[in-house]
Design an enzyme around this catalytic site. Structure first.
Site, short mmCIF file in Angstrom:
data_model
loop_
_atom_site.label_atom_id
_atom_site.label_comp_id
_atom_site.label_asym_id
_atom_site.label_seq_id
_atom_site.Cartn_x
_atom_site.Cartn_y
_atom_site.Cartn_z
N GLU A 190 -4.90 23.89 136.85
CA GLU A 190 -3.83 24.36 137.76
C GLU A 190 -4.09 25.91 137.62
OE1 GLU A 190 0.33 23.96 136.65
OE2 GLU A 190 0.83 23.63 138.47
N GLU A 196 9.75 18.57 134.78
CA GLU A 196 9.08 18.40 136.05
C GLU A 196 7.88 19.57 135.83
OE1 GLU A 196 7.49 19.97 139.09
OE2 GLU A 196 9.47 20.76 139.81
N LYS A 243 18.75 28.48 130.46
CA LYS A 243 18.04 29.44 129.74
C LYS A 243 16.99 29.88 131.21
CE LYS A 243 13.88 30.16 128.13
NZ LYS A 243 13.28 31.29 128.97
N CYS A 248 4.16 24.24 141.81
CA CYS A 248 3.72 23.03 140.98
C CYS A 248 3.14 22.24 141.94
CB CYS A 248 4.99 22.39 140.28
SG CYS A 248 6.20 22.30 141.08
P1 ADP Z 1 4.42 29.63 133.17
O1 ADP Z 1 3.42 29.25 132.20
O2 ADP Z 1 4.59 29.10 134.47
O3 ADP Z 1 5.22 31.03 132.60
P2 ADP Z 1 6.18 28.01 131.35
O4 ADP Z 1 6.02 26.71 131.01
O5 ADP Z 1 5.41 28.82 130.02
O6 ADP Z 1 5.71 28.61 132.53
O7 ADP Z 1 7.72 28.62 131.22
C1 ADP Z 1 8.65 27.69 131.73
C2 ADP Z 1 9.95 28.05 130.96
O8 ADP Z 1 9.55 27.36 129.64
C3 ADP Z 1 10.58 29.44 130.50
O9 ADP Z 1 11.86 29.59 130.83
C4 ADP Z 1 10.00 29.77 129.08
O10 ADP Z 1 10.61 30.64 128.55
C5 ADP Z 1 10.32 28.39 128.64
N1 ADP Z 1 9.19 28.15 127.48
C6 ADP Z 1 8.16 28.68 127.07
N2 ADP Z 1 7.75 28.09 125.92
C7 ADP Z 1 8.70 27.51 125.48
C8 ADP Z 1 8.97 26.76 124.19
N3 ADP Z 1 7.98 26.99 123.16
N4 ADP Z 1 10.14 26.11 123.88
C9 ADP Z 1 11.11 25.97 125.08
N5 ADP Z 1 10.90 26.87 126.22
C10 ADP Z 1 9.88 27.55 126.42
#
Ligand code: ADP
Length: 488
Positions: A386, A256, A180, A290
């Site tokens: 961050e 990561e 995804k 990061c």
């Molecule tokens: P950022 O805050 O930098 O946007 P995230 O950690 O929110 O980074 O998102 C990184 C990835 O994790 C994206 O592909 C996002 O769709 C996915 N993501 C966000 N929330 C969830 C969740 N509850 N379960 C699985 N994947 C998630």
């Protein structure tokens, strides 16, 4: 603005392009001008179920993929690397459209991924177990086997490299994948999926399902037929993934996550060179990295000269249209743009000295001035959290021990840097700082062959290098009984 053809907007499952079961789509936005680039099929649980079933079938012991010789997996990967090189210019332009990063940088990142794929292609038929002198009348050995169906969830900051860091070792190991991409940047993942098909990977081996985190991402994390989850993103979501991964089965996890990395500069450093390294360490990728060294610790003897130089370099940084030769484009989206501006506001409110920047640029697109704060204190928000934006925090220190203690005073542990000409200072710092990557007189040098990942809340496991493929392998111990040896 350059016109880039968006060729793929559907889900990629079983080597076919399909609509979401719900028929829903979501818009992907150009961060340079806030326009809608395209509407992309929005995957959710029902689509993840179909994609996981495809990946599971492709992992069946009699499948075309599982029956391939390891060397043939390597051949397919080599072909994929060639196709990426063929399409470099297009991939770079598409990345810039969706992510906003300068096109030269985006193209360079895509070029790097061809190298990473070739590295893992070479490893495919060199996955070796051990023979072990076990106790007793036995012959013992280990076999390294693919983990199985892997869920891979990507961030938006380096979409092409993240796609390849994830799929290349998994494919070399013989796994199958449901990936995804981040909802902000689905386009290059789909373009790469088309190349995976063109390279000749059998149906179901790689499936790409764009969608949102709490829906598609959560469905993947919680799926009983997924054996492993690899995730790059925020520590906050990393925690959710780790608990989801243990809810219905016990998935292997590679995480990561975030960072608040220190770069420590000692009095004997060349101020100009140190300021250049520190600048790159913070501002690369508009600060959306990061491993960004967002805490610049400078020893008191060169502190004032360093602050002046850091401000001078930041003022010269070119920010603007990413299709031209600029160093910095916009932040990824409205949410991150506002978040970064709020951090800047808090830095000012908490008494840090803003020596340059501090404002947005223009009134369309998510552009922010390269911002440098001096006289930052360890307990300020900008020194602890961050930011993920173009904001440098400079802090003063006096002694070596103080620098190490303060560098380690964080829940994160992704990267750390030291700038000095004294080898014992450098090595002693490297020994005592708790982080996954330590750089001496440089920063952010991440090579295909070297492991990358974090201590503490910056993650679990390593990517790239030999460690990267080990994350996609299970160890099977085989013990064979031998006839008892007669006494002589
Ligand atoms: P950022 O805050 O930098 O946007 P995230 O950690 O929110 O980074 O998102 C990184 C990835 O994790 C994206 O592909 C996002 O769709 C996915 N993501 C966000 N929330 C969830 C969740 N509850 N379960 C699985 N994947 C998630």
């Amino acid at each position: 603005m350059v016109k880039v053809d968006v060729k793929y907007t559907k889900l990629f499952i079983n080597n076919e392009w399909v609509d979401a079961v719900s028929k829903k789509t979501f818009p992907t936005i150009n961060p340079q001008d806030e326009s809608v680039i395209a509407h992309v099929a929005e995957g959710d649980k029902a689509d993840i179920d179909i994609a996981v079933a495809a990946a599971k079938k492709a992992f069946h012991r009699y499948s075309e993929w599982r029956k391939l010789d390891a060397s043939q997996r390597g051949r397919l990967l080599l072909k994929l690397a060639d196709l990426i090189e063929r399409d470099l210019e297009y991939l770079g332009q598409l990345e810039t459209l969706d992510n906003g990063k300068p096109v030269k940088q985006a193209t360079g990142e895509a070029a790097w991924t061809a190298q990473i794929i070739r590295y893992y292609a070479g490893k495919a038929d060199k996955i070796l177990g051990n023979t072990i002198p076990a106790d007793g009348e036995v012959l013992s050995m280990t076999l390294k086997e693919p983990v199985g169906v892997c869920g891979q969830i990507l961030p938006w900051n380096y979409p092409i490299p993240m796609f390849v860091w994830k799929i290349a070792p998994a494919l070399a190991a013989g796994c199958t994948i449901v990936l995804k991409p981040a909802e902000q940047t689905p386009l290059t993942a789909l373009a790469l999926a088309a190349l995976v098909k063109e390279a000749g990977f059998p149906p179901g081996v790689v499936n790409v399902v764009p969608g949102y985190g709490p829906t598609a991402g959560a469905a993947l994390t919680n799926h009983p037929d997924v054996d492993k989850i690899a995730f790059t993103g925020s520590t906050e979501v990393g925690r959710i993934i780790m608990s989801g991964a243990s809810a219905v089965n016990l998935k292997r996890v590679t995480l990561e996550l975030g960072g608040k990395s220190p770069l420590v500069i000692f009095n004997d450093a060349d101020v100009e060179k140190a300021a250049e390294i520190a600048h790159g360490a913070v501002f690369a990728n508009a600060g959306q990295s990061c491993v960004a060294a967002t805490r610049t610790y400078v020893q008191s003897g060169i502190y004032d000269a360093f602050v002046a130089k850091a401000a001078e370099i930041a003022k010269k940084r070119t920010v603007g249209n990413s299709y031209t030769d600029v160093e910095q484009g916009p932040q990824i989206d409205e949410e991150m743009f506002s978040k970064v501006l709020n951090y800047i506001k808090s830095g000012k409110e908490q008494g840090a000295r803003c020596v340059t920047g501090g404002e947005r640029i223009g009134n369309v697109g998510y552009f922010i001035q390269p911002t440098v704060f001096a006289d930052v204190k360890d307990d300020m928000k900008i020194a602890r959290e961050e930011i993920f934006g173009p904001v440098q925090s400079i802090l003063k220190f006096d002694t070596f021990d103080e620098a190490v203690d303060r560098a380690n005073d964080t829940n994160y542990g992704l990267g750390a840097g030291v700038i000095t000409n004294d080898i014992t200072t450098a090595l002693s710092f490297a020994k005592h700082v708790r982080a996954g990557s330590i750089w001496v007189n440089t920063y952010s040098v991440v090579a295909t062959q070297t492991p990358f990942g974090g201590f503490k809340e910056s993650g679990i496991g390593r990517e790239l290098g030999e460690d990267g493929i080990l994350q996609y392998l299970e160890t099977k111990t085989l013990t064979i009984s031998l006839p008892k040896q007669p006494a002589i």
